[in-house]
Design a protein around this motif. Structure first.
Motif, mmCIF file in Angstrom:
data_model
loop_
_atom_site.group_PDB
_atom_site.id
_atom_site.type_symbol
_atom_site.label_atom_id
_atom_site.label_comp_id
_atom_site.label_asym_id
_atom_site.label_seq_id
_atom_site.Cartn_x
_atom_site.Cartn_y
_atom_site.Cartn_z
ATOM 1 N N VAL A 179 0.742 -1.180 -0.049
ATOM 2 C CA VAL A 179 -0.018 0.038 0.039
ATOM 3 C C VAL A 179 0.855 1.370 -0.013
ATOM 4 N N GLY A 180 0.513 1.993 -0.927
ATOM 5 C CA GLY A 180 1.614 3.129 -0.972
ATOM 6 C C GLY A 180 2.921 2.910 -0.928
ATOM 7 N N GLY A 181 3.570 1.807 -1.609
ATOM 8 C CA GLY A 181 4.848 1.553 -1.813
ATOM 9 C C GLY A 181 5.366 0.833 -0.448
ATOM 10 N N ILE A 182 4.568 0.908 0.512
ATOM 11 C CA ILE A 182 4.882 -0.098 1.915
ATOM 12 C C ILE A 182 4.485 -1.407 1.842
ATOM 13 N N THR A 183 5.210 -2.344 2.076
ATOM 14 C CA THR A 183 4.692 -3.767 2.199
ATOM 15 C C THR A 183 4.564 -4.221 3.743
ATOM 16 N N TYR A 184 3.473 -4.636 3.700
ATOM 17 C CA TYR A 184 3.072 -5.280 5.011
ATOM 18 C C TYR A 184 2.682 -6.772 4.786
ATOM 19 N N VAL A 185 3.576 -7.820 5.561
ATOM 20 C CA VAL A 185 3.545 -9.346 5.576
ATOM 21 C C VAL A 185 2.528 -9.790 6.498
ATOM 22 N N GLY A 186 1.518 -10.428 6.057
ATOM 23 C CA GLY A 186 0.587 -11.254 7.150
ATOM 24 C C GLY A 186 1.394 -12.197 7.916
ATOM 25 N N GLN A 187 0.526 -12.663 8.900
ATOM 26 C CA GLN A 187 1.103 -13.455 9.888
ATOM 27 C C GLN A 187 0.582 -14.741 9.611
ATOM 28 N N ASN A 188 -0.217 -15.086 8.680
ATOM 29 C CA ASN A 188 -0.949 -16.393 8.618
ATOM 30 C C ASN A 188 -0.662 -17.027 7.044
ATOM 31 N N VAL A 189 -0.122 -18.188 7.053
ATOM 32 C CA VAL A 189 0.143 -18.790 5.853
ATOM 33 C C VAL A 189 -0.949 -18.795 5.044
ATOM 34 N N LEU A 190 -0.923 -18.461 3.597
ATOM 35 C CA LEU A 190 -2.106 -18.877 2.921
ATOM 36 C C LEU A 190 -2.426 -20.220 2.379
ATOM 37 N N GLY A 191 -2.688 -21.004 3.558
ATOM 38 C CA GLY A 191 -2.826 -22.414 3.606
ATOM 39 C C GLY A 191 -3.405 -22.948 4.764
ATOM 40 N N THR A 192 -3.403 -24.187 4.996
ATOM 41 C CA THR A 192 -3.759 -24.985 6.064
ATOM 42 C C THR A 192 -3.087 -26.053 6.367
ATOM 43 N N ALA A 193 -3.393 -26.794 7.512
ATOM 44 C CA ALA A 193 -2.651 -27.854 7.989
ATOM 45 C C ALA A 193 -3.318 -29.429 7.535
ATOM 46 N N ASP A 194 -3.906 -29.250 6.381
ATOM 47 C CA ASP A 194 -4.766 -30.368 5.685
ATOM 48 C C ASP A 194 -3.948 -31.540 5.480
ATOM 49 N N SER A 195 -2.566 -31.320 5.242
ATOM 50 C CA SER A 195 -1.617 -32.490 5.028
ATOM 51 C C SER A 195 -1.516 -33.353 6.217
ATOM 52 N N TRP A 196 -1.804 -32.766 7.410
ATOM 53 C CA TRP A 196 -1.798 -33.873 8.438
ATOM 54 C C TRP A 196 -2.809 -35.080 8.229
ATOM 55 N N GLN A 197 -4.201 -35.022 7.309
ATOM 56 C CA GLN A 197 -4.840 -36.083 6.937
ATOM 57 C C GLN A 197 -4.040 -37.027 6.418
ATOM 58 N N THR A 198 -2.985 -36.908 5.867
ATOM 59 C CA THR A 198 -2.113 -37.883 5.235
ATOM 60 C C THR A 198 -1.142 -38.586 6.066
ATOM 61 N N GLU A 199 -1.071 -38.232 7.486
ATOM 62 C CA GLU A 199 -0.051 -38.533 8.332
ATOM 63 C C GLU A 199 -0.545 -39.576 9.448
ATOM 64 N N ASN A 200 0.024 -40.833 9.694
ATOM 65 C CA ASN A 200 -0.493 -41.614 10.675
ATOM 66 C C ASN A 200 0.154 -41.230 11.768
ATOM 67 N N THR A 201 -0.269 -40.259 12.718
ATOM 68 C CA THR A 201 0.440 -39.777 13.862
ATOM 69 C C THR A 201 -0.443 -39.376 14.816
ATOM 70 N N ALA A 202 -0.038 -39.128 16.336
ATOM 71 C CA ALA A 202 -0.708 -38.542 17.262
ATOM 72 C C ALA A 202 -0.244 -37.336 17.313
ATOM 73 N N THR A 203 0.674 -37.195 18.161
ATOM 74 C CA THR A 203 1.534 -35.736 18.058
ATOM 75 C C THR A 203 2.753 -36.021 17.254
ATOM 76 N N THR A 204 3.792 -35.122 16.840
ATOM 77 C CA THR A 204 4.661 -35.287 15.708
ATOM 78 C C THR A 204 6.064 -35.039 16.032
ATOM 79 N N GLY A 205 6.462 -34.861 17.340
ATOM 80 C CA GLY A 205 7.837 -34.501 17.826
ATOM 81 C C GLY A 205 8.447 -33.456 17.217
ATOM 82 N N GLY A 206 7.322 -32.405 17.106
ATOM 83 C CA GLY A 206 7.849 -31.003 16.798
ATOM 84 C C GLY A 206 7.903 -30.989 15.051
ATOM 85 N N LYS A 207 7.696 -31.984 14.314
ATOM 86 C CA LYS A 207 7.667 -31.944 13.223
ATOM 87 C C LYS A 207 6.412 -30.959 12.474
ATOM 88 N N TRP A 208 6.672 -30.276 11.501
ATOM 89 C CA TRP A 208 5.662 -29.613 10.769
ATOM 90 C C TRP A 208 5.559 -30.067 9.491
#
Length: 601
Positions: free
Chosen positions: A495-524
């Motif tokens: 806006v007006g030459g100034i860039t503001y970066v959002g804090q929220n990825v333009l995406g979801t965590a739906d990849s978790w649906q393909t993982e056979n896991t309970a908690t993930t040991g810190g893996k993203w």
């Protein structure tokens, strides 16, 4: 005066609607969020705050959905508006990760959250303005040396210059630390601790906390997880922020916290030595707990369950320290596990909540005609008997569970009680439970819709971004207003030459649906790129606000309110507009965005 008149009409109407709804054969509350869930150990998951000057009067309700989106709804009673905010996208899709709230001394609101057991840090965001979470600062990370789950933050009047945080941390046990208040960059540091407060013979004690607001934090906790402990005892201690020591409810010092843990056991020798640390030691039950309150004399009260050896029978109890001993009074039978997955998490009751403002009132989720309904039970003055009961929900099609009473709301007003409604299968999304917790968040009164501004302009379109070219400037509204996504998948506004970066990825965590896991040991796991979504950008003369599927994602100060000519709007080659593009010479409310824009063809 007009706003107060409108608000008065709304509140009157909400009471009428609520009363009418409960007099009919079916009432399951009013929807706060279509998608959302929470566990019951990170609190306050909802908070009400009013200041003396009357400039702030709002309720904040937090939750997480199955796509890993941490979200919050703000109900602002000064303006009669309800607004939903995206706090963090692409988070671990686990209902243990619901956020907690804390109002800071400068009246800004901090939202704090963490992953479930497998990452040694907290995350938090702080509102840029007092009492208003619709514009949040950048996400901050506070590293620890050990596990973090279930944040419970406090500020006490005897030490107003620090935050005290309690959580399940070191060794999976109740942990406490003192933290600095946020500095000018909103950074915080540990100034004392973290320290493990107690050591149990069980692997995972579960704790609830409450503060007297002055100098003490009360903690009640179990021997361990009721799945693994039979019997499972319940204990209560008191942490004093002045001397950093642990006490029993009679004031006997148990330990200096930084010098070592206080050890608890479920033996008669221990019970004889420390009788005032034990809330319940029933020999043939698995204890668990739901929340804490204080009675009118300042004595602790605990909402707890006693679960049978085979885990099939759950009884709700009202445990109260009467000044001499703990008395445990039966309130209601909670059936068995409330959810839809037989043989899994059999100690998950529908849930209960003692009203902290009215500690004789207890809300329980109980089975009625095959569905879990919320029922209000009232205890007598001594907390020894249930004297009345009345339904809150009736004739529901889906379960109502995990109730939470929002402290500080007027006793007879709406929006005191909130809960989850829907089916429930598991606490984390994975390949087995792709549809783990398709629940909504409900509340006991109609919410106000955002009042439409008389000035402003709005652009809205359903868009799809080429998954193979998911970056760059996407939409140019004017030469000086550009929306895009960077190489890390974060949206930005230029806006007006100034860039503001959002804090929220333009995406979801739906990849978790393909993982056979309970908690993930810190893996993203990888970010799942958004397919079709609604993008709405609104200008009202004070702010420029970006909505993602009707939820606020970004908001910046912007003094202009100019019409966006459709002829000037340019989409990049990697963007496809699906359906009708809308431009309006007025600001949309969030409700209108959802009704007229989201999913529009």
């Amino acid at each position: 005066m007009m706003k107060k008149f409108i608000l008065s009409l709304f509140l009157t109407a909400s009471f009428v609607v609520s009363a009418w709804a409960q007099s009919t054969s079916s009432y399951s509350g009013h929807v706060v969020a279509d998608e959302g869930a929470w566990c019951w150990f990170a609190d306050p998951r909802a908070l009400h705050y009013e200041n003396e000057s009357g400039t702030i009067n709002a309720t904040y309700i937090g939750y997480i959905d199955m796509h890993g989106n941490i979200k919050a709804t703000q109900v602002d009673y000064t303006t009669g508006t309800t607004t939903e905010v995206l706090v963090r996208s692409w988070f671990q899709p686990d209902d243990h990760d619901n956020p907690s709230f804390l109002v800071l001394p400068d009246e800004r609101v901090m939202i704090i959250y963490s992953r479930h057991t497998d990452e040694a840090c907290f995350y938090y965001r702080i509102s840029k303005q007092p009492g208003d979470i619709t514009c949040l600062g950048e996400e901050k990370r506070l590293d620890t040396k050990d596990n973090t789950t279930y944040p419970n933050p406090f500020i006490l009047s005897d030490d107003p210059h620090h935050i005290y945080m309690c959580w399940r941390g070191i060794g999976w046990h109740p942990t406490v630390a003192q933290m600095s208040l946020p500095d000018e960059n909103d950074d915080m540091t540990f100034t004392w601790g973290p320290y493990q407060m107690v050591k149990s013979t069980g692997a995972r004690p579960y704790a609830k906390y409450i503060s007297n607001g002055k100098d003490k934090i009360y903690l009640a906790y179990t021997t361990g997880h009721p799945d693994n402990e039979y019997p499972n005892w319940l204990y209560c201690n008191v942490f004093d922020v002045n001397d950093k020591c642990l006490y029993d409810v009679r004031g006997k010092k148990l330990s200096v916290v930084q010098d070592g843990m206080f050890s608890v056991r479920k033996t008669e020798d221990y019970a004889s030595a420390y009788p005032n640390t034990i809330v319940d030691k029933t020999a043939d039950r698995r204890d668990w707990l739901w929340n804490m309150a204080f009675d009118k004399q300042g004595n602790p009260v605990i909402g707890m369950t006693k679960i049978s050896q085979d885990k099939k029978n759950h009884d709700y109890y009202y445990a109260k320290w009467n000044g001499n001993a703990w008395q445990n009074v039966f309130v209601a039978n909670g059936g068995g596990q409330f959810h839809q997955t037989p043989g899994v998490e059999m100690c998950y009751s529908g849930g209960m909540a003692v009203d902290r403002d009215n500690p004789h009132d207890v809300y329980c989720s109980v089975p009625v005609n095959g569905v879990y309904e919320i029922v209000k039970y009232t205890m007598d003055e001594d907390g020894k008997n249930v004297v009345s009961s009345e339904p809150v929900t009736t004739g529901s099609a889906l379960n109502n569970m995990r109730p939470f009473v929002i402290e500080g709301v007027a006793k007879d007003g709406a929006h005191r009680l909130t809960w989850m409604n829907g089916n429930y299968y598991f606490w984390i999304v994975n390949t087995r439970y792709k549809n783990a917790y398709p629940t909504s968040i409900r509340i006991d009164g109609a919410l106000p819709e955002s009042m439409e501004m008389s000035k402003g302009y709005t652009f809205s379109a359903d868009v799809k971004i080429d998954a193979e070219n998911y970056r760059g400037d996407l939409v140019t509204l004017e030469e000086d207003i550009v929306y895009g996504v960077n190489e890390l998948q974060y949206p930005y506004l230029r806006v007006g030459g100034i860039t503001y970066v959002g804090q929220n990825v333009l995406g979801t965590a739906d990849s978790w649906q393909t993982e056979n896991t309970a908690t993930t040991g810190g893996k993203w796991f990888s970010k799942t790129k958004l397919g079709r979504f609604n993008l709405t950008i609104s200008m009202d003369g004070e702010s420029l606000t970006v909505y993602r599927d009707g939820i606020i994602d970004m908001k910046i100060s912007y003094a202009k309110a100019k019409y966006i000519s459709p002829k000037k709007i340019k989409f990049a080659e990697n963007v496809t507009v699906v359906g009708e593009m809308l431009t309006k010479k007025k600001s949309y409310t969030q409700a209108r965005i959802r009704k007229e824009c989201v999913g529009s063809e």
